[in-house]
Design a protein around this motif. Structure first.
Motif, PDB file in Angstrom:
ATOM      1  N   ASP A   1      13.983  -2.042  -2.433  1.00 34.11           N
ATOM      2  CA  ASP A   1      15.173  -2.570  -3.099  1.00 34.11           C
ATOM      3  C   ASP A   1      14.901  -3.950  -3.696  1.00 34.11           C
ATOM      4  O   ASP A   1      15.318  -4.247  -4.831  1.00 34.11           O
ATOM      5  CB  ASP A   1      16.344  -2.659  -2.106  1.00 34.11           C
ATOM      6  N   ALA A   2      14.201  -4.791  -2.955  1.00 31.66           N
ATOM      7  CA  ALA A   2      13.910  -6.140  -3.446  1.00 31.66           C
ATOM      8  C   ALA A   2      12.968  -6.095  -4.653  1.00 31.66           C
ATOM      9  O   ALA A   2      13.155  -6.836  -5.624  1.00 31.66           O
ATOM     10  CB  ALA A   2      13.288  -6.981  -2.328  1.00 31.66           C
ATOM     11  N   GLN A   3      11.974  -5.221  -4.597  1.00 29.95           N
ATOM     12  CA  GLN A   3      11.043  -5.113  -5.715  1.00 29.95           C
ATOM     13  C   GLN A   3      11.720  -4.524  -6.948  1.00 29.95           C
ATOM     14  O   GLN A   3      11.423  -4.911  -8.083  1.00 29.95           O
ATOM     15  CB  GLN A   3       9.838  -4.259  -5.323  1.00 29.95           C
ATOM     16  N   TYR A   4      12.636  -3.589  -6.732  1.00 31.00           N
ATOM     17  CA  TYR A   4      13.368  -3.010  -7.865  1.00 31.00           C
ATOM     18  C   TYR A   4      14.212  -4.074  -8.551  1.00 31.00           C
ATOM     19  O   TYR A   4      14.204  -4.190  -9.783  1.00 31.00           O
ATOM     20  CB  TYR A   4      14.249  -1.863  -7.368  1.00 31.00           C
ATOM     21  N   ALA A   5      14.935  -4.861  -7.773  1.00 35.80           N
ATOM     22  CA  ALA A   5      15.761  -5.912  -8.357  1.00 35.80           C
ATOM     23  C   ALA A   5      14.911  -6.906  -9.136  1.00 35.80           C
ATOM     24  O   ALA A   5      15.282  -7.347 -10.238  1.00 35.80           O
ATOM     25  CB  ALA A   5      16.547  -6.630  -7.257  1.00 35.80           C
ATOM     26  N   SER A   6      13.750  -7.243  -8.605  1.00 37.74           N
ATOM     27  CA  SER A   6      12.850  -8.179  -9.288  1.00 37.74           C
ATOM     28  C   SER A   6      12.331  -7.587 -10.592  1.00 37.74           C
ATOM     29  O   SER A   6      12.261  -8.278 -11.614  1.00 37.74           O
ATOM     30  CB  SER A   6      11.688  -8.535  -8.361  1.00 37.74           C
ATOM     31  N   ALA A   7      11.971  -6.305 -10.572  1.00 34.00           N
ATOM     32  CA  ALA A   7      11.438  -5.668 -11.774  1.00 34.00           C
ATOM     33  C   ALA A   7      12.500  -5.561 -12.863  1.00 34.00           C
ATOM     34  O   ALA A   7      12.229  -5.828 -14.040  1.00 34.00           O
ATOM     35  CB  ALA A   7      10.895  -4.282 -11.422  1.00 34.00           C
ATOM     36  N   VAL A   8      13.698  -5.160 -12.478  1.00 36.67           N
ATOM     37  CA  VAL A   8      14.779  -5.019 -13.464  1.00 36.67           C
ATOM     38  C   VAL A   8      15.111  -6.358 -14.108  1.00 36.67           C
ATOM     39  O   VAL A   8      15.435  -6.428 -15.305  1.00 36.67           O
ATOM     40  CB  VAL A   8      16.024  -4.398 -12.800  1.00 36.67           C
ATOM     41  N   ALA A   9      15.006  -7.430 -13.342  1.00 35.12           N
ATOM     42  CA  ALA A   9      15.299  -8.766 -13.881  1.00 35.12           C
ATOM     43  C   ALA A   9      14.308  -9.175 -14.962  1.00 35.12           C
ATOM     44  O   ALA A   9      14.597 -10.077 -15.754  1.00 35.12           O
ATOM     45  CB  ALA A   9      15.286  -9.788 -12.740  1.00 35.12           C
ATOM     46  N   GLU A  10      13.145  -8.542 -15.015  1.00 30.46           N
ATOM     47  CA  GLU A  10      12.150  -8.867 -16.037  1.00 30.46           C
ATOM     48  C   GLU A  10      12.496  -8.272 -17.402  1.00 30.46           C
ATOM     49  O   GLU A  10      11.971  -8.718 -18.419  1.00 30.46           O
ATOM     50  CB  GLU A  10      10.777  -8.331 -15.619  1.00 30.46           C
ATOM     51  N   VAL A  11      13.351  -7.267 -17.433  1.00 30.27           N
ATOM     52  CA  VAL A  11      13.594  -6.501 -18.649  1.00 30.27           C
ATOM     53  C   VAL A  11      14.496  -7.266 -19.602  1.00 30.27           C
ATOM     54  O   VAL A  11      15.594  -7.695 -19.231  1.00 30.27           O
ATOM     55  CB  VAL A  11      14.220  -5.131 -18.332  1.00 30.27           C
ATOM     56  N   GLY A  12      14.043  -7.422 -20.826  1.00 24.13           N
ATOM     57  CA  GLY A  12      14.875  -8.031 -21.843  1.00 24.13           C
ATOM     58  C   GLY A  12      15.742  -6.993 -22.535  1.00 24.13           C
ATOM     59  O   GLY A  12      15.356  -5.826 -22.663  1.00 24.13           O
TER      60      GLY A  12
ATOM     61  N   MET B   1       0.811  -1.205   0.000  1.00 23.01           N
ATOM     62  CA  MET B   1       0.000   0.000   0.000  1.00 23.01           C
ATOM     63  C   MET B   1       0.853   1.267   0.000  1.00 23.01           C
ATOM     64  O   MET B   1       0.537   2.259  -0.657  1.00 23.01           O
ATOM     65  CB  MET B   1      -0.915  -0.003   1.226  1.00 23.01           C
ATOM     66  N   LEU B   2       1.958   1.256   0.725  1.00 18.93           N
ATOM     67  CA  LEU B   2       2.694   2.480   1.016  1.00 18.93           C
ATOM     68  C   LEU B   2       3.895   2.736   0.125  1.00 18.93           C
ATOM     69  O   LEU B   2       4.405   3.849   0.094  1.00 18.93           O
ATOM     70  CB  LEU B   2       3.179   2.448   2.473  1.00 18.93           C
ATOM     71  N   SER B   3       4.358   1.734  -0.603  1.00 17.27           N
ATOM     72  CA  SER B   3       5.695   1.832  -1.181  1.00 17.27           C
ATOM     73  C   SER B   3       5.749   2.455  -2.563  1.00 17.27           C
ATOM     74  O   SER B   3       6.801   2.920  -2.989  1.00 17.27           O
ATOM     75  CB  SER B   3       6.327   0.442  -1.262  1.00 17.27           C
ATOM     76  N   LEU B   4       4.661   2.468  -3.325  1.00 14.63           N
ATOM     77  CA  LEU B   4       4.694   2.815  -4.743  1.00 14.63           C
ATOM     78  C   LEU B   4       5.700   1.933  -5.488  1.00 14.63           C
ATOM     79  O   LEU B   4       6.307   2.346  -6.472  1.00 14.63           O
ATOM     80  CB  LEU B   4       5.023   4.294  -4.971  1.00 14.63           C
ATOM     81  N   ALA B   5       5.885   0.732  -4.962  1.00 14.72           N
ATOM     82  CA  ALA B   5       6.736  -0.264  -5.607  1.00 14.72           C
ATOM     83  C   ALA B   5       6.009  -1.598  -5.554  1.00 14.72           C
ATOM     84  O   ALA B   5       6.595  -2.630  -5.263  1.00 14.72           O
ATOM     85  CB  ALA B   5       8.083  -0.353  -4.908  1.00 14.72           C
ATOM     86  N   VAL B   6       4.704  -1.542  -5.822  1.00 20.30           N
ATOM     87  CA  VAL B   6       3.857  -2.718  -5.640  1.00 20.30           C
ATOM     88  C   VAL B   6       4.202  -3.784  -6.668  1.00 20.30           C
ATOM     89  O   VAL B   6       4.199  -3.519  -7.870  1.00 20.30           O
ATOM     90  CB  VAL B   6       2.370  -2.338  -5.774  1.00 20.30           C
TER      91      VAL B   6
ATOM     92  N   ASP C   1      19.802   4.189  -8.484  1.00 20.08           N
ATOM     93  CA  ASP C   1      19.726   2.725  -8.484  1.00 20.08           C
ATOM     94  C   ASP C   1      18.495   2.245  -7.720  1.00 20.08           C
ATOM     95  O   ASP C   1      18.587   1.485  -6.753  1.00 20.08           O
ATOM     96  CB  ASP C   1      21.000   2.134  -7.888  1.00 20.08           C
ATOM     97  N   SER C   2      17.342   2.704  -8.165  1.00 19.98           N
ATOM     98  CA  SER C   2      16.066   2.278  -7.612  1.00 19.98           C
ATOM     99  C   SER C   2      14.992   2.744  -8.589  1.00 19.98           C
ATOM    100  O   SER C   2      15.309   3.238  -9.680  1.00 19.98           O
ATOM    101  CB  SER C   2      15.834   2.873  -6.221  1.00 19.98           C
ATOM    102  N   PHE C   3      13.744   2.551  -8.231  1.00 20.07           N
ATOM    103  CA  PHE C   3      12.691   3.091  -9.080  1.00 20.07           C
ATOM    104  C   PHE C   3      12.928   4.589  -9.242  1.00 20.07           C
ATOM    105  O   PHE C   3      13.102   5.298  -8.240  1.00 20.07           O
ATOM    106  CB  PHE C   3      11.320   2.837  -8.454  1.00 20.07           C
ATOM    107  N   PRO C   4      12.945   5.099 -10.460  1.00 19.29           N
ATOM    108  CA  PRO C   4      13.375   6.485 -10.666  1.00 19.29           C
ATOM    109  C   PRO C   4      12.494   7.516  -9.980  1.00 19.29           C
ATOM    110  O   PRO C   4      12.963   8.610  -9.670  1.00 19.29           O
ATOM    111  CB  PRO C   4      13.343   6.641 -12.193  1.00 19.29           C
TER     112      PRO C   4
END
Length: 610
Positions: A432-443, A187-192, A397-400
């Motif tokens: 940080d964990a959500q950012y790493a997971s999201a970046v790993a999705e990028v081809g 709810m709070l992170s804007l990194a859902v 080095d996180s969600f911009p």
């Protein structure tokens, strides 16, 4: 556009009066999303509820809609719009299907009969659908590719609950009103993370996702994801392709059997859509209506040029029937408006006066039109945010957008929580964990430069993360007043193409959103074509701030339960301030606390925060 909900239970008989009443209660929560009609289909193991906002085939598109085959009945609930469904219907007719209505709903139903779960791949639009296949006792939930339309579900011991909004699931006795630390983080992170929900045990069907439920359990898979592909077109071809896609998308999205309009701020995105809509409707002998928001006696309150003159200039230039919706400052501070916003969003985390003004704007527009086109998604797709061009933020080095939020931390509810709760949440580690997971999705492509890889990551994060929160807000606030808002810039064909355009072409002339300006800027007055991006207007009035501070003082005086979660010392200090000496960020922090208090009153959640 509609609200859908349902309950599948393989061990209960849902035709029993008590269970039917539960299904009716779930359906009733969707009344705002569908003020025109309601329908309920109940059989032994499935109860399906529908509330309808009639847009296509007003007379013939009632739901739930069903087809009886030799092997049993197939029932469909459909929310949203399938664009270009006429072509799909023609193909199905050639395959032997016969139709009773002109609705896109029936096309989806027959598409399932023809292709099964693969029907999703044939659909173009914004939609959330539920198909109960009585032939095999199987539920199929389908969500559009970008996740424009919401669809929640929660597994039960013997089946599943689902609905367009979480409140529909919570209306069932099996709905769990527990919020734990993971829910608070989401709810709070804007990194859902995709699929996450505030409520324990509840999830969203993934954008571009399918959920299949039968006696063997739940199975989810993606039929679409945002893929990286080589872009081989030169600049002229790219501009021509973007223009052609925009014209085709807007032509399809202006199809409606009820009044439609555009949301016109006078910025580039909404002006392009309004010009294209005016052109499309003129070809059919119609004139488009446009609406802009303004405040009593003010511009946008941020020291920037007011929007209204630019919106009026565009309206005159392209020939719309234009109207300014002028909002009263104190009306936006009315607790009943905040309550309506919180109830529509099912969450305490709102954008304060921005959400209140958007809600009131949509409510006013709904008195004239049922369908509106919005420019949501253009900044994410064409690179309109400051972090795309700011070197330091681009290297963050996180969600911009997180760096921007840190600078405006007074406005964040997470910064106003008690110290103990902040420590338990540990939002930095979660982000940080959500950012790493999201970046790993990028081809990425072979030979791609490091700079281009960075731009691709930012584009991917914008489209698949921050855009989802904006689409959720737009959907909830508009559907709360029975207004369907369409978002042409989120058409998956346009997204797939523009996402893969290299940054050098997206910014070929050094201006923000160069590609969009180059593709469609000729439709606009020069002043609007060259206008820089501005945020959605904030309420600048001191009386509005004064009302918020008083409401904060009232919370303190009554000892509201919200004070157990927030830093009440900060609130006591803030409410003593003079309105003129209260920065916008501090004021927004008060709005967040007030919203949290309303949410606690409305939803009575069980908080498990340890």
């Amino acid at each position: 556009m509609c609200g859908i909900t349902g309950w599948v239970s393989f061990e209960r008989d849902l035709t029993e009066p008590g269970h039917r009443a539960d299904a009716e209660a779930m359906t009733a929560t969707m009344a705002c999303r569908g003020p025109d009609a309601e329908g309920l289909h109940v059989e032994r193991h499935a109860a399906l509820g529908h509330r309808r906002l009639a847009v296509i085939d007003v007379e013939g598109g009632a739901q739930p809609m069903s087809v009886r085959t030799d092997d049993g009945e197939v029932v469909l609930l459909h929310s949203g719009e399938v664009y270009g469904f006429e072509d799909l219907r023609a193909e199905l007719v050639r395959r032997g299907h016969r139709f009773r209505t002109r609705s896109d709903t029936e096309v989806v139903l027959h598409g399932y009969l023809e292709w099964g779960e693969a029907v999703a791949e044939h659909l173009d639009g914004m939609f959330a659908s539920a198909i109960w296949d009585g032939r095999v006792e199987r539920l199929v939930l389908v969500r559009d590719r970008l996740g424009i339309k919401p669809l929640y579900y929660a597994e039960t011991p013997d089946g599943v609950l689902f609905g367009s909004e979480s409140k529909a699931l919570l209306a069932n006795p099996l709905g769990d009103r527990t919020v734990d630390l993971d829910g608070m983080r989401a709810m709070l992170s804007l990194a859902v993370p995709p699929g996450a929900s505030l409520w324990r045990g509840m999830r969203e069907v993934l954008p571009g996702g399918l959920l299949v439920v039968d006696r063997d359990g739940l199975r989810e898979h993606r039929y679409w994801t945002l893929e990286t592909r080589p872009h081989t077109d030169d600049l002229p071809t790219t501009l021509e392709t973007v223009r052609g896609l925009l014209e085709d998308v807007v032509a399809h999205q202006t199809v409606s059997d009820v009044p439609r309009c555009t949301l016109l701020s006078g910025g580039l995105d909404s002006s392009v859509l309004t010009a294209l809509a005016a052109k499309a409707l003129a070809a059919r002998g119609e004139q488009v209506r446009s609406f802009a928001v303004d405040f009593v006696g003010e511009g946008d309150g941020l020291g920037a040029t007011p929007d209204s003159p630019f919106a009026t200039e565009v309206a005159d230039h392209v020939g719309t029937r234009h109207e300014r919706i002028v909002l009263d400052h104190l009306a936006m501070a009315d607790p009943s408006v905040r309550r309506a916003v919180i109830a529509s969003r099912d969450s305490p985390v709102t954008w304060g006066d921005i959400d209140s003004s958007m809600y009131l704007l949509f409510k006013a527009i709904g008195e004239h039109s049922t369908v509106a086109l919005s420019g949501e998604g253009a900044d994410e797709l064409f690179g309109g945010y400051e972090w795309f061009t700011h070197p330091e933020r681009r290297a963050h080095d996180s969600f911009p957008w997180m760096e921007v939020l840190v600078r405006r931390s007074q406005a964040q509810l997470s910064s106003r929580l008690s110290g103990e709760l902040r420590a338990a949440l540990d939002l930095p580690a979660f982000v940080d964990a959500q950012y790493a997971s999201a970046v790993a999705e990028v081809g990425h492509l072979d030979g791609e430069s490091e700079e281009e890889r960075r731009y691709r990551v930012m584009s991917y994060l914008a489209v698949t993360r921050i855009e989802r929160s904006l689409l959720e807000r737009k959907d909830r606030l508009s559907m709360a007043v029975g207004l369907e808002v369409r978002v042409p810039f989120c058409d998956h064909r346009l997204v797939e193409y523009v996402y893969n355009v290299p940054w050098a072409l997206k910014s070929y002339d050094g201006h923000e959103k160069s590609l969009l300006r180059g593709a469609a800027g000729d439709l606009l007055p020069a002043s609007v074509r060259e206008r820089r991006k501005l945020p959605y207007p904030a309420n600048p009035d001191h009386d509005y701030t004064r009302a918020l501070l008083q409401q904060g003082a009232d919370l303190l005086a009554e000892g509201h339960p919200v004070l157990e979660l927030v830093d009440d010392g900060w609130l006591r200090d803030v409410v003593r301030r003079e309105p003129a000496e209260t920065p916008l960020g501090v004021r927004a922090g008060v709005e967040r606390v007030l919203g949290l208090g309303v949410w606690l009153d409305l939803y009575q959640p069980r908080l498990v925060l340890d």
